[in-house]
Design an enzyme around this catalytic site. Structure first.
Site, PDB file in Angstrom:
ATOM      1  N   ILE A  68       8.023 -27.571  37.560  1.00 46.74           N
ATOM      2  CA  ILE A  68       9.227 -27.734  36.760  1.00 46.74           C
ATOM      3  C   ILE A  68       9.675 -26.403  36.181  1.00 46.74           C
ATOM      4  CG2 ILE A  68      10.101 -28.740  34.609  1.00 46.74           C
ATOM      5  CD1 ILE A  68       8.381 -31.221  35.246  1.00 46.74           C
ATOM      6  N   GLU A  69       8.714 -25.610  35.664  1.00 48.66           N
ATOM      7  CA  GLU A  69       9.093 -24.379  34.965  1.00 48.66           C
ATOM      8  C   GLU A  69       9.579 -23.290  35.908  1.00 48.66           C
ATOM      9  OE1 GLU A  69       4.562 -24.206  35.446  1.00 48.66           O
ATOM     10  OE2 GLU A  69       6.056 -25.704  34.857  1.00 48.66           O
TER      11      GLU A  69
ATOM     12  N   ASP B 224       9.706 -32.084  29.376  1.00 47.81           N
ATOM     13  CA  ASP B 224       8.338 -32.017  28.879  1.00 47.81           C
ATOM     14  C   ASP B 224       7.873 -33.450  28.665  1.00 47.81           C
ATOM     15  OD1 ASP B 224       6.129 -30.358  27.166  1.00 47.81           O
ATOM     16  OD2 ASP B 224       6.644 -32.223  26.157  1.00 47.81           O
TER      17      ASP B 224
ATOM     18  N   GLN C  81       0.204 -31.935  31.172  1.00 51.30           N
ATOM     19  CA  GLN C  81       1.500 -31.271  31.363  1.00 51.30           C
ATOM     20  C   GLN C  81       2.092 -30.704  30.077  1.00 51.30           C
ATOM     21  OE1 GLN C  81       4.878 -32.141  30.556  1.00 51.30           O
ATOM     22  NE2 GLN C  81       6.115 -31.335  32.224  1.00 51.30           N
ATOM     23  N   GLU C  82       2.147 -31.508  29.018  1.00 49.86           N
ATOM     24  CA  GLU C  82       2.770 -31.027  27.780  1.00 49.86           C
ATOM     25  C   GLU C  82       1.975 -29.891  27.155  1.00 49.86           C
ATOM     26  OE1 GLU C  82       3.012 -33.689  24.336  1.00 49.86           O
ATOM     27  OE2 GLU C  82       4.911 -32.713  23.837  1.00 49.86           O
ATOM     28  N   GLU C  83       0.669 -30.056  27.071  1.00 49.72           N
ATOM     29  CA  GLU C  83      -0.151 -29.016  26.445  1.00 49.72           C
ATOM     30  C   GLU C  83      -0.073 -27.705  27.210  1.00 49.72           C
ATOM     31  OE1 GLU C  83      -1.878 -32.943  25.131  1.00 49.72           O
ATOM     32  OE2 GLU C  83      -1.205 -32.100  27.020  1.00 49.72           O
TER      33      GLU C  83
ATOM     34  N   TYR D  28      -5.196 -27.716  36.186  1.00 53.57           N
ATOM     35  CA  TYR D  28      -4.692 -28.803  35.354  1.00 53.57           C
ATOM     36  C   TYR D  28      -5.884 -29.451  34.666  1.00 53.57           C
ATOM     37  CZ  TYR D  28      -1.805 -32.983  34.340  1.00 53.57           C
ATOM     38  OH  TYR D  28      -1.107 -33.989  33.745  1.00 53.57           O
TER      39      TYR D  28
ATOM     40  N   ASN E 119       6.424 -36.874  37.208  1.00 50.72           N
ATOM     41  CA  ASN E 119       5.767 -38.146  36.907  1.00 50.72           C
ATOM     42  C   ASN E 119       5.585 -38.324  35.399  1.00 50.72           C
ATOM     43  OD1 ASN E 119       5.597 -38.461  39.702  1.00 50.72           O
ATOM     44  ND2 ASN E 119       3.565 -37.531  39.774  1.00 50.72           N
ATOM     45  N   TRP E 120       6.676 -38.586  34.747  1.00 54.79           N
ATOM     46  CA  TRP E 120       6.733 -38.704  33.284  1.00 54.79           C
ATOM     47  C   TRP E 120       5.915 -39.911  32.821  1.00 54.79           C
ATOM     48  CZ3 TRP E 120      10.909 -42.037  30.822  1.00 54.79           C
ATOM     49  CH2 TRP E 120      10.843 -41.993  29.425  1.00 54.79           C
ATOM     50  N   GLY E 121       4.909 -39.665  31.977  1.00 56.83           N
ATOM     51  CA  GLY E 121       4.118 -40.749  31.416  1.00 56.83           C
ATOM     52  C   GLY E 121       3.245 -41.479  32.417  1.00 56.83           C
ATOM     53  N   CYS E 122       2.859 -40.795  33.500  1.00 59.10           N
ATOM     54  CA  CYS E 122       2.120 -41.464  34.583  1.00 59.10           C
ATOM     55  C   CYS E 122       0.661 -41.040  34.681  1.00 59.10           C
ATOM     56  CB  CYS E 122       2.816 -41.205  35.924  1.00 59.10           C
ATOM     57  SG  CYS E 122       4.460 -41.926  36.023  1.00 59.10           S
TER      58      CYS E 122
END
Length: 594
Positions: free
Chosen positions: A348-349, A359, A376-378, A417, A493-496
């Site tokens: 993404i970045e 995010d 991902q967020e961290e 990751y 994959n948001w929230g996956c």
């Protein structure tokens, strides 16, 4: 009610419309050849209404497990491709900004007059405000600590103790000295806070690098104690269900983060304080529970300080909390699906540069960035550490809230990751990197939090789908900005992961929200090739059949109803996440049999 004759006619009509001969005539070559060609923009799709003379794609043909006798035929969908190079990105598609102004809903922490006249980033003066609407600053006169004496206890300004303790790091900087300095003005937690991760970090550094790191620590301490000069104006809190903006300079953010590192912020260490609905900001959890992951985190954070202390960036960063006031009537939407690019490669970045980058947030923004979290967020908060300062003033996100951050800089490269995360050295901005009229980098990140499900099957309920649709739309929509000036969205994959979201459902939700917001969508599956194919085929199918957002919403409703009518215990064992897509394929082509 269906008949064999009707099924046969439907199948014949479908094959006539979407025959292999039509595929060959319109695109040339097979779908697999097109998708595997190195020169082809694999997985890049364009919505209905655009040029369609492209090769066709063939969706997967797995049957719906509970009705194998009614499994859909082989569906052929058109790959309506558009290259990523055609997606809208900043600064090329950006609108001209109005002048930077202070307003009732916009707090600017630099002197606007000096900024407009001389492009100078001077802090604006202000009063110390100590109440529940503002950050309680370490240097406030009301920040008092109690010191026990021989005969009586005395109240003293905590800031004086902070300055005195941090000044000692100029003469002797060891991990033990850092621990003692921090505990000296956090006496309440001297037996609760542990620093084994910090000690482990320095124990694994050779003498030459250790001296360099301690030099960074010394300069960080000097930066931290200049907080009253660098940030003299009180910082408002970004409260739940409110629209509000804060604009700071890179230097002000660095100074605030240096104070967070040394754990100087008052009233932020107890879950029973007035800030219990805010993320923690002091770094005490980062220093505890030594592990290789904590070592990599500290390496990334200290590298950030090394870079900004060597050459402070000259620019601004904006933090904007948005609240969606008017919900969408999804079932009535007449919009077609938007342009889509799907890839199992890229990030993404990087590949989403110049786009609105998603995010995958926790409601407490930043998640476990200061603790043990490393997803991902961290990771995004670590490589763009200026995001961490949002934890200082952002209250827990509500169902129709999001946080937009514009202008943060990436300082580190990484690989891996979670447990495999490693800091891989500095990330340098190109010399010709552009900034907007407000001197912000063209990096726009939106923080939206997904629901965390205990069981994956729970999410196939319309109340949850409605919540996720509105959350994504809140993050994606723009007010009073023409479509041609809205950048594409970069997501995945948001929230996956730990939140148990179904990636195929979440992809549809984000496609619908982006379509409603009239923005293109770039979707990265992070190495999952099958998922990329499934999403690509589904989007191509929806675009070719001109399925509207409202129609797709109603199909999701029907699927949720069908799921609810089956025994959950049995379904949990046999549930295949591809069934949702097969249900949609079948409903479109055989509506009478569903």
């Amino acid at each position: 009610m269906s008949s064999t004759k009707n099924q046969k006619n439907d199948s014949s009509q479908m094959k006539k419309i979407l025959s292999p001969e039509a595929e060959s005539h319109e695109g040339g070559g097979s779908a697999s050849e097109h998708n595997n060609s190195p020169s082809s923009p694999s997985g890049e799709s364009k919505g209905a209404g655009n040029e369609r003379n492209r090769p066709l794609c063939q969706p997967p043909t797995r049957s719906v497990s509970r009705e194998p006798e009614q499994s859909p035929a082989v569906f052929i969908g058109k790959n309506i491709a558009v290259g990523m190079e055609e997606f809208r990105r900043a600064p090329k598609c950006s609108m001209e900004l109005d002048s930077l102004e202070f307003g009732p809903k916009h707090t600017v922490l630099i002197d606007i007059k000096a900024f407009k006249t001389y492009q100078e980033l001077k802090p604006v003066s202000g009063l110390d405000i100590w109440n529940t609407d503002y950050v309680k600053m370490p240097y406030s006169e009301k920040n008092i600590m109690i010191e026990s004496g021989v005969f009586t206890d005395s109240k003293k300004p905590r800031w004086e103790k902070i300055k005195k303790s941090l000044s000692k790091l100029n003469r002797i900087a060891t991990s033990k000295a850092i621990e003692e300095a921090i505990k000296s003005y956090n006496m309440k937690y001297k037996d609760e806070w542990h620093f084994d991760a910090l000690h482990m970090f320095f124990s694994r550094v050779d003498d030459r690098n250790k001296r360099e790191y301690f030099s960074i620590i010394e300069r960080m301490a000097n930066l931290a104690v200049n907080l009253p000069l660098i940030c003299p104006k009180s910082i408002p809190l970004l409260k739940a269900e409110e629209d509000r903006i804060i604009t700071l300079s890179h230097e002000q953010i660095a100074c605030l983060l240096a104070n967070a590192f040394f754990c100087t912020f008052p009233h932020r260490n107890s879950k029973r304080s007035e800030f219990s609905n805010y993320p923690d900001i002091n770094f005490n959890r980062m220093f505890a529970d030594g592990s290789e992951q904590k070592r990599q985190k500290l390496m990334t954070i200290l590298h950030y300080f090394e870079m900004v202390l060597a050459k402070m960036p000259k620019g601004l960063v904006t933090f904007e909390r948005r609240h969606l006031k008017d919900k969408i009537c999804w079932k009535s939407s007449k919009l077609e699906v938007t342009d889509l690019h799907v890839s199992d490669e890229g990030t993404i970045e990087e590949d989403g540069a110049g786009m609105l980058q998603v995010d995958f947030a926790c409601a407490m923004v930043g998640g476990g960035v200061l603790g043990s979290g490393l997803v991902q967020e961290e990771i995004r908060f670590l490589i763009n550490p200026e995001l961490i300062v949002s934890r200082l003033f952002t209250e827990k996100l509500q169902d129709c809230d999001c946080l937009r951050v514009t202008g943060t800089q990436q300082f580190s490269k990484y690989k891996g990751y979670s447990n495999s995360f490693k800091w891989m050295g500095p990330h340098h901005l190109p010399e010709n990197t552009k900034r907007d009229k407000w001197m912000r980098l063209y990096t726009e990140i939106v923080l939206i939090d997904a629901i965390k499900f205990k069981e994956r099957q729970q999410q196939f309920h319309m109340d949850f789908i409605n919540r996720e649709l509105h959350k994504a739309y809140c993050g994606f929509c723009e007010n009073n900005i023409p479509e041609d000036y809205c950048t594409a969205i970069a997501t995945g994959n948001w929230g996956c992961g730990a939140f148990n979201g179904d990636p195929r459902l979440k992809a549809l939700i984000q496609i619908m929200a982006a379509s409603q917001a009239k923005r293109q969508l770039a979707y990265f599956t992070f190495g999952d090739q099958q998922l990329a194919k499934d999403i690509r085929y589904m989007h191509n199918f929806l675009a070719k059949q001109k399925i509207l957002v409202g129609t797709l919403y109603n199909l999701l409703h029907d699927y949720c109803v069908s799921e609810k009518s089956h025994n959950t215990a049995v379904r949990e064992k046999s549930h295949n996440t591809s069934e949702l897509y097969q249900f949609i394929y079948k409903c479109v082509y055989q509506p009478h049999s569903t």
